[in-house]
Design a protein around this motif. Sequence first.
Motif, short mmCIF file in Angstrom:
data_model
loop_
_atom_site.label_atom_id
_atom_site.label_comp_id
_atom_site.label_asym_id
_atom_site.label_seq_id
_atom_site.Cartn_x
_atom_site.Cartn_y
_atom_site.Cartn_z
N UNK A 285 0.87 -1.17 0.00
CA UNK A 285 0.00 0.00 0.00
C UNK A 285 0.91 1.23 0.00
N UNK A 286 0.69 2.15 -0.93
CA UNK A 286 1.55 3.33 -0.96
C UNK A 286 1.20 4.25 -2.12
N UNK A 287 2.25 4.86 -2.70
CA UNK A 287 2.07 5.78 -3.81
C UNK A 287 2.94 5.34 -4.97
N UNK A 288 2.35 5.35 -6.18
CA UNK A 288 3.08 5.01 -7.38
C UNK A 288 3.43 6.25 -8.18
N UNK B 23 -2.34 7.05 -5.58
CA UNK B 23 -2.43 6.22 -4.39
C UNK B 23 -2.75 4.81 -4.88
N UNK B 24 -2.02 3.80 -4.38
CA UNK B 24 -2.17 2.43 -4.90
C UNK B 24 -2.20 1.43 -3.75
N UNK C 125 -3.18 -3.39 -10.13
CA UNK C 125 -2.36 -3.38 -11.33
C UNK C 125 -1.60 -2.06 -11.42
N UNK C 126 -0.34 -2.15 -11.81
CA UNK C 126 0.54 -0.98 -11.85
C UNK C 126 0.54 -0.39 -13.25
N UNK C 127 0.19 0.88 -13.41
CA UNK C 127 0.24 1.52 -14.73
C UNK C 127 1.64 1.44 -15.34
N UNK C 128 1.70 1.42 -16.66
CA UNK C 128 2.99 1.32 -17.35
C UNK C 128 3.91 2.49 -17.00
N UNK C 129 3.32 3.65 -16.68
CA UNK C 129 4.11 4.85 -16.42
C UNK C 129 4.76 4.83 -15.02
N UNK C 130 4.31 3.94 -14.15
CA UNK C 130 4.82 3.91 -12.77
C UNK C 130 6.12 3.11 -12.71
N UNK C 131 7.18 3.74 -12.17
CA UNK C 131 8.50 3.09 -12.03
C UNK C 131 8.76 2.58 -10.63
N UNK C 132 8.10 3.17 -9.65
CA UNK C 132 8.41 2.85 -8.26
C UNK C 132 7.17 3.04 -7.40
N UNK C 133 7.04 2.21 -6.37
CA UNK C 133 5.96 2.37 -5.39
C UNK C 133 6.61 2.60 -4.04
N UNK D 241 14.35 1.95 -9.35
CA UNK D 241 13.29 1.56 -10.27
C UNK D 241 12.85 0.12 -9.97
N UNK D 242 11.53 -0.08 -9.91
CA UNK D 242 10.98 -1.40 -9.64
C UNK D 242 10.73 -1.69 -8.18
N UNK D 243 11.07 -0.72 -7.30
CA UNK D 243 10.87 -0.95 -5.88
C UNK D 243 9.40 -1.22 -5.57
N UNK D 244 9.15 -2.32 -4.86
CA UNK D 244 7.82 -2.72 -4.39
C UNK D 244 6.83 -2.99 -5.53
N UNK D 245 7.37 -3.38 -6.68
CA UNK D 245 6.53 -3.78 -7.82
C UNK D 245 6.79 -5.26 -8.11
N UNK D 246 5.72 -6.03 -8.25
CA UNK D 246 5.83 -7.44 -8.64
C UNK D 246 5.52 -7.51 -10.13
#
Length: 388
Positions: free
Chosen positions: A55-58, A90-91, A96-104, A126-131
Motif C-alpha cells: 500500500x503506498x504511492x506510485x 495512491x495504490x 495493477x501498476x500503470x505502465x508509467x509507474x516506475x516505483x511504489x 526503479x521497480x521498488x515494491x513492484x511485482x
Amino acid sequence: MDLIAFSKALEIGLNLPKIPLEVQEVALQEAHGRILAVDLHAKDPLPKATNSAMDGFGLRLEDLGQTLPIAKTLYAGSPLDTLPPKACAKIMTGALVPDEVDVIVPWEKMQSYNETHATAPLGFKKGANIRYEGENIKVGDLLLSKGTRLKTGHMALLASQGLATLSVFKKLKVGVFSSGDEVVPLGSVAKPHQIYDTNGVVLVAMLQNLGFEATHLGHLPDNLQEQSARLKEALAYDVLISSAGVSVGDKDHFKEALAHLGAKIHYHGVHVKPGKPILCASVGTTRIFGMPGNPLSCVLTFLALVRPVLCKQAGSHTQEPPIKARLKSPLNLKGQRTYLILGQLENGVFTPYKDNAYGAGAIDALSGANAMACLQGGEQEVLVWLLP
C-alpha cells in the motif's frame, strides 16, 4: 533362511516392476496427498500481471523528491489504468501498476502526503515494491512433474493457475492380513495365551496415512490350505501385507502358502535387527510382504523396507528424505548388520529410547519415541526418519 544385507533388500524392493496404475480425475480440493499422473505446465505467468507489493504511492522515478498531485486511487481488482504526467497515484496492494509507474513508495516511507498531494523521498530504485508479470513463473514453465505427491504448497500453486481438477494415479489398493492362532480382534477379551491384533490396526493406519486404500482382510489361521485359499482370493489387491508366520516355526506356513500360488520370492530374511524374517514376493502383478509378528519389529521393518517400495509403486518419484543426526552417546552394537532403533530426535541429536536397552516386545518404545534411526555398528552419524 539365507539372510541378505539390508541395503540389498531395499534395492530389490525399489527395483520391482511397477504395478500398472489407473489414472483418475479429482477435484483440486480433494487432491492433497495424491500423486500426479502427468506433468503440469503453467498456462498463466506468476504474477499474472504487474502489480503492487505494498500500500503506498506510485510515481515515475524522475518525480522522486517532488510534491505531486494525487491523480487517482488504484485498487486490487480494478482494470489497468494510466498515470498522467507529473502526478502520482495512491495504490493498494495487488492493484495493477500503470505502465508509467516506475516505483511504489509505502505510505510509512513517504516524506509527506495529504488528501490532494504527496512527496516521495529520493533513494528508491526503479521497480521498488513492484511485482512484475512472470517474474516467478513464465507461461509454459514446468510447475510440477509427474510423480509429485501433492502438499499444501503445491495445491496453492495449482489454484493460482485456476486448475479445478487434476489427473492423479488411483490409490494403491493394499490388503492387510493378521496371522496366528493366538491373535484375537480388538473388542474381544484375550485369554492368557492370546494377544490382541495390534499389527493389523497399526499397518492399516500407517498405510492410510500414506494415502493408500488400505483394507483389513481379517485373520489368517495357522493352516496351510486355508492360508493358500485366502491369499488366492486376495490377489485382486495391488499389495498384500501379512504379519507373523514368516519365520521357521512349525506353524509358520506363509512362505509355503505363497509357493502353492506360484509366487516368486524376491528375498526372505534380512540382516537387520529387529525384523530378520521379513519376506518379499510377487504373484503376477501383486506385491506381497510377510512381516514379523512382533509389533515393534513389524512397524520398524515396514517403515524401513516396505514404505519406500510402496511409495514408488504408487507412482511417487521421490522418497521421504532421512534426517542426518548424531548419536547422543556411542552405542555398543555387535556385527555389521543394520539396526533399526527407536528414540527421540531433537536439535539434530538422536537419543535412543532407554539407551537402546529395550526388548523386541517393548511396544511402549513405539509410543515413547518420535523417530527411528537406521545405522550399522560403530557409526556415530545416523540417518533418522520421524515416526508417522
